[in-house]
Structure formats: C-alpha cells, structure tokens
Design a protein around this motif. Structure first.
Motif, PDB file in Angstrom:
ATOM      1  N   MET A  50       0.856  -1.180   0.000  1.00  0.00           N
ATOM      2  CA  MET A  50       0.000   0.000   0.000  1.00  0.00           C
ATOM      3  C   MET A  50       0.897   1.235   0.000  1.00  0.00           C
ATOM      4  SD  MET A  50      -3.004   1.167   2.686  1.00  0.00           S
ATOM      5  CE  MET A  50      -4.152  -0.089   2.201  1.00  0.00           C
ATOM      6  N   THR A  51       0.533   2.212  -0.794  1.00  0.00           N
ATOM      7  CA  THR A  51       1.289   3.460  -0.877  1.00  0.00           C
ATOM      8  C   THR A  51       1.004   4.330   0.338  1.00  0.00           C
ATOM      9  OG1 THR A  51      -0.457   4.645  -2.027  1.00  0.00           O
ATOM     10  CG2 THR A  51       1.097   3.396  -3.404  1.00  0.00           C
ATOM     11  N   ALA A  52       1.820   5.353   0.510  1.00  0.00           N
ATOM     12  CA  ALA A  52       1.599   6.299   1.609  1.00  0.00           C
ATOM     13  C   ALA A  52       0.244   6.991   1.448  1.00  0.00           C
ATOM     14  CB  ALA A  52       2.727   7.323   1.666  1.00  0.00           C
ATOM     15  N   ALA A  53      -0.108   7.355   0.219  1.00  0.00           N
ATOM     16  CA  ALA A  53      -1.397   8.002  -0.026  1.00  0.00           C
ATOM     17  C   ALA A  53      -2.548   7.053   0.309  1.00  0.00           C
ATOM     18  CB  ALA A  53      -1.499   8.470  -1.471  1.00  0.00           C
ATOM     19  N   GLY A  54      -2.406   5.798  -0.062  1.00  0.00           N
ATOM     20  CA  GLY A  54      -3.434   4.800   0.246  1.00  0.00           C
ATOM     21  C   GLY A  54      -3.561   4.569   1.747  1.00  0.00           C
ATOM     22  N   ALA A  55      -2.413   4.530   2.425  1.00  0.00           N
ATOM     23  CA  ALA A  55      -2.434   4.345   3.885  1.00  0.00           C
ATOM     24  C   ALA A  55      -3.088   5.537   4.570  1.00  0.00           C
ATOM     25  CB  ALA A  55      -1.015   4.137   4.396  1.00  0.00           C
ATOM     26  N   LEU A  81      -8.755  12.622   2.911  1.00  0.00           N
ATOM     27  CA  LEU A  81      -9.179  11.649   1.907  1.00  0.00           C
ATOM     28  C   LEU A  81      -9.025  12.218   0.496  1.00  0.00           C
ATOM     29  CD1 LEU A  81     -10.392   8.885   1.269  1.00  0.00           C
ATOM     30  CD2 LEU A  81     -12.657   9.884   1.638  1.00  0.00           C
ATOM     31  N   LEU A  82      -9.471  13.451   0.295  1.00  0.00           N
ATOM     32  CA  LEU A  82      -9.369  14.085  -1.020  1.00  0.00           C
ATOM     33  C   LEU A  82      -7.911  14.318  -1.433  1.00  0.00           C
ATOM     34  CD1 LEU A  82     -12.251  16.694  -0.769  1.00  0.00           C
ATOM     35  CD2 LEU A  82     -12.160  14.710  -2.286  1.00  0.00           C
ATOM     36  N   VAL A  83      -7.112  14.807  -0.510  1.00  0.00           N
ATOM     37  CA  VAL A  83      -5.697  15.067  -0.808  1.00  0.00           C
ATOM     38  C   VAL A  83      -4.972  13.755  -1.093  1.00  0.00           C
ATOM     39  CG1 VAL A  83      -3.518  15.897   0.198  1.00  0.00           C
ATOM     40  CG2 VAL A  83      -5.608  17.258   0.429  1.00  0.00           C
ATOM     41  N   SER A  84      -5.289  12.721  -0.344  1.00  0.00           N
ATOM     42  CA  SER A  84      -4.666  11.412  -0.573  1.00  0.00           C
ATOM     43  C   SER A  84      -5.014  10.880  -1.953  1.00  0.00           C
ATOM     44  CB  SER A  84      -5.117  10.406   0.489  1.00  0.00           C
ATOM     45  OG  SER A  84      -4.709  10.816   1.760  1.00  0.00           O
ATOM     46  N   ALA A  85      -6.257  11.026  -2.358  1.00  0.00           N
ATOM     47  CA  ALA A  85      -6.672  10.571  -3.683  1.00  0.00           C
ATOM     48  C   ALA A  85      -5.958  11.364  -4.770  1.00  0.00           C
ATOM     49  CB  ALA A  85      -8.183  10.688  -3.837  1.00  0.00           C
ATOM     50  N   ALA A  86      -5.830  12.674  -4.551  1.00  0.00           N
ATOM     51  CA  ALA A  86      -5.155  13.521  -5.539  1.00  0.00           C
ATOM     52  C   ALA A  86      -3.659  13.222  -5.610  1.00  0.00           C
ATOM     53  CB  ALA A  86      -5.381  14.989  -5.201  1.00  0.00           C
TER      54      ALA A  86
END
Length: 143
Positions: free
Chosen positions: A1-6, A63-68
């Motif tokens: 899992m990536t940092a953004a996914g985590a 959540l939004l920033v992680s997705a972006a």
C-alpha cells in the motif's frame, strides 16, 4: 500500500469510528444520564457535533488530498463511496445542521418546541455516511 493509500485508509476508518462513537453511542446515551435535561443535552450535543463536524471536514480533506496525491487514480468504486460520504457530510453541514441549530436555539432560550423532523433526516444521513465510509475503507483495503 502506498503512503497516499495508507493515509486515505486511516482517515476513512478514523472518520467512521468517530461517527459511530458519537452519533450512535454518545448522542443517545447522554440523555439517559441522571440530571441531564433536554436543554443540557442539547447544549452538550451542539458542542460535541461542532467538534465532530470539524474533525470530519479535516478527515474528508485528508481523503481528497490522498486521492489527488496517489500515483494512479483510485478505482471508481472507491471514488463513488468516498464521494458519497463527503456529499452526505456537505448536506448535513449546509442544510440539516442549520435547521437543527435554529430549533436548539429556541429550546435553549426556554421555548417549548415540537421534535424536529430534521433530526430524523440527520440520523438517516448518518446511516448513509457510515455505509459509505465502511465501503470506502473496505475497497481501499482490497486494493
């Protein structure tokens, strides 16, 4: 899992836990405590839900920033479930909470008012949000 996914997964499950704990445990239980009147319960509830909604806004932003920030676009089911949770929060903040606040202002001022239907709408939206957050978290873990 990536940092953004985590980060997204942590935000979703933290958000889910907060909503379940406050909306479905704290809120109804406080009115059963000895000596807690409707006015006192509403006063406490306003403070608690103001704090919850602020935390929810921060977690939705994470959540939004992680997705972006993700290297690749999350699957459509993750986006749909997460967007549903965020949309529900926005409706609660922009439409339902102001109605509940107007009623609680009247009750706190000593006026005797009938129970608000907006409360049932808020609870219904909480159920939708819980389902959307649970789905988002499961979909993120399944990636």
């Amino acid at each position: 899992m990536t940092a953004a996914g985590a980060a997204a997964t942590a935000a979703v499950f933290t958000w889910l836990g907060m909503v379940v704990a406050i909306s479905f445990l704290e809120a109804p239980l406080k009115f059963r405590a000895p000596g807690v009147t409707v006015r006192i319960g509403l006063g406490i509830g306003r403070l608690v839900f103001r704090g919850l909604n602020a935390a929810e806004a921060i977690l939705a932003t994470v959540l939004l920033v992680s997705a972006a920030a993700a290297a690749q676009l999350p699957p459509a089911r993750v986006i749909a479930a997460g967007a549903t949770a965020i949309a529900v929060l926005l409706v609660q903040l922009a439409v339902v909470r102001p109605r509940l606040s107007r009623r609680s202002d009247r009750v706190l001022a000593g006026e005797d008012t009938p129970r608000s239907r907006a409360h049932y709408v808020y609870v219904g939206l909480e159920l939708v949000k819980v389902a959307a957050l649970l789905a988002t978290g499961i979909f993120l873990l399944a990636r």
